[in-house]
Design an enzyme around this catalytic site. Sequence first.
Site, PDB file in Angstrom:
ATOM      1  N   SER A   1    -119.150 -43.990 -46.911  1.00  0.00           N
ATOM      2  CA  SER A   1    -119.182 -42.330 -46.963  1.00  0.00           C
ATOM      3  C   SER A   1    -118.166 -41.789 -47.619  1.00  0.00           C
ATOM      4  CB  SER A   1    -118.084 -42.772 -45.199  1.00  0.00           C
ATOM      5  OG  SER A   1    -119.171 -42.796 -44.569  1.00  0.00           O
TER       6      SER A   1
ATOM      7  N   GLU B   1    -119.337 -52.604 -48.068  1.00  0.00           N
ATOM      8  CA  GLU B   1    -119.642 -52.064 -47.817  1.00  0.00           C
ATOM      9  C   GLU B   1    -119.164 -52.608 -45.994  1.00  0.00           C
ATOM     10  OE1 GLU B   1    -122.501 -49.537 -49.386  1.00  0.00           O
ATOM     11  OE2 GLU B   1    -123.109 -51.155 -49.178  1.00  0.00           O
TER      12      GLU B   1
ATOM     13  N   GLY C   1    -122.560 -44.547 -43.262  1.00  0.00           N
ATOM     14  CA  GLY C   1    -123.346 -42.984 -42.810  1.00  0.00           C
ATOM     15  C   GLY C   1    -122.876 -42.636 -41.595  1.00  0.00           C
TER      16      GLY C   1
ATOM     17  N   ASN D   1    -127.221 -44.783 -53.930  1.00  0.00           N
ATOM     18  CA  ASN D   1    -128.264 -45.678 -53.666  1.00  0.00           C
ATOM     19  C   ASN D   1    -129.052 -44.885 -52.768  1.00  0.00           C
ATOM     20  OD1 ASN D   1    -129.945 -47.414 -51.576  1.00  0.00           O
ATOM     21  ND2 ASN D   1    -128.438 -48.226 -50.462  1.00  0.00           N
TER      22      ASN D   1
ATOM     23  N   HIS E   1    -127.712 -55.384 -48.993  1.00  0.00           N
ATOM     24  CA  HIS E   1    -127.552 -54.707 -48.229  1.00  0.00           C
ATOM     25  C   HIS E   1    -127.679 -54.054 -45.919  1.00  0.00           C
ATOM     26  CE1 HIS E   1    -126.993 -50.361 -47.202  1.00  0.00           C
ATOM     27  NE2 HIS E   1    -126.151 -49.814 -47.579  1.00  0.00           N
TER      28      HIS E   1
ATOM     29  N   GLU F   1    -128.494 -52.951 -43.954  1.00  0.00           N
ATOM     30  CA  GLU F   1    -129.748 -52.507 -43.452  1.00  0.00           C
ATOM     31  C   GLU F   1    -130.754 -53.056 -43.645  1.00  0.00           C
ATOM     32  OE1 GLU F   1    -129.653 -48.246 -45.532  1.00  0.00           O
ATOM     33  OE2 GLU F   1    -128.041 -47.934 -44.268  1.00  0.00           O
TER      34      GLU F   1
ATOM     35  N   LYS G   1    -131.854 -45.405 -51.124  1.00  0.00           N
ATOM     36  CA  LYS G   1    -132.778 -45.917 -49.526  1.00  0.00           C
ATOM     37  C   LYS G   1    -133.962 -45.161 -49.071  1.00  0.00           C
ATOM     38  CE  LYS G   1    -127.944 -45.802 -47.428  1.00  0.00           C
ATOM     39  NZ  LYS G   1    -127.223 -45.519 -45.757  1.00  0.00           N
TER      40      LYS G   1
END
Length: 258
Positions: A213, A168, A174, A12, A97, A99, A14
Amino acid sequence: MSTTVRPLIAGNWKMHGLSAELHEIGAIAASVHARPPAADVLICVPATLLSRAAQIAAGRIAIGGEDCHAEVSGAFTGDVSADMLKDAGAAAVIVGHSERRLHHGETGPMVAAKAKAAWRSGLSTIVCIGESEVQRRRGDALAVCGDQIADSLPQDLARSGTAAIAYEPLWAIGSGHVPTADQIAEMHRHLRTCLVALAGAAGASIRILYGGSVTADNADEVLGLPDVGGVLIGGASLLAVDFDAVLRCVPEALFAPA
Ligand code: PEP
């Protein structure tokens, strides 16, 4: 890793990547072609790169989008439909996702509608779910993710045939913090139970990816856990050298002969 499911190793990007970075797609595709892993390989890129990435990948790896609108077309300035992604060369799309849930207020039913639109357009979907750090600390992780499975997947999941779920945990994305093997295994076992309860036999074969991660330092252990059907990788998918190192963690015995 579930032995009945071919793993999916997905990247991904992003909101990263300009034309100058497209050579990374070429390098990943070349590496997969030279030494095919026993895994499906997908890189999801910003919509601006999709068509060129798909051309460069030349079918050696799949290219996907990172989000789609639930409608086929209409007055939705700035949005991209699943048909448009497909038209640009996408084979898959990530929906829900964290985000997008966080920064765009996407709810479970909105995510389910996007997944349904993607399936109608012939795209595979990766539906993302995951608990926050606070929810994990409170002991609510399993319940939260079970609820997200129930409200973020279309009712006719059993007919989709192509869905993957990505677990996730928000606190792992991250951050460099990865749940313990026991935590991942416990969650994936729980999600499998939820999927089977929702979709019967179809729920048994839906791939459940772990994301958060993942790097070559931990992919080996993660991919070896029961009911982990692959990984979704952010940061370590941006450079071919890093992504390739994760691909090398797919168990040797599963690598196709050169
Ligand atoms: C992601 O973006 O879905 C993700 C898992 O990111 P990272 O691998 O960088 O944690």
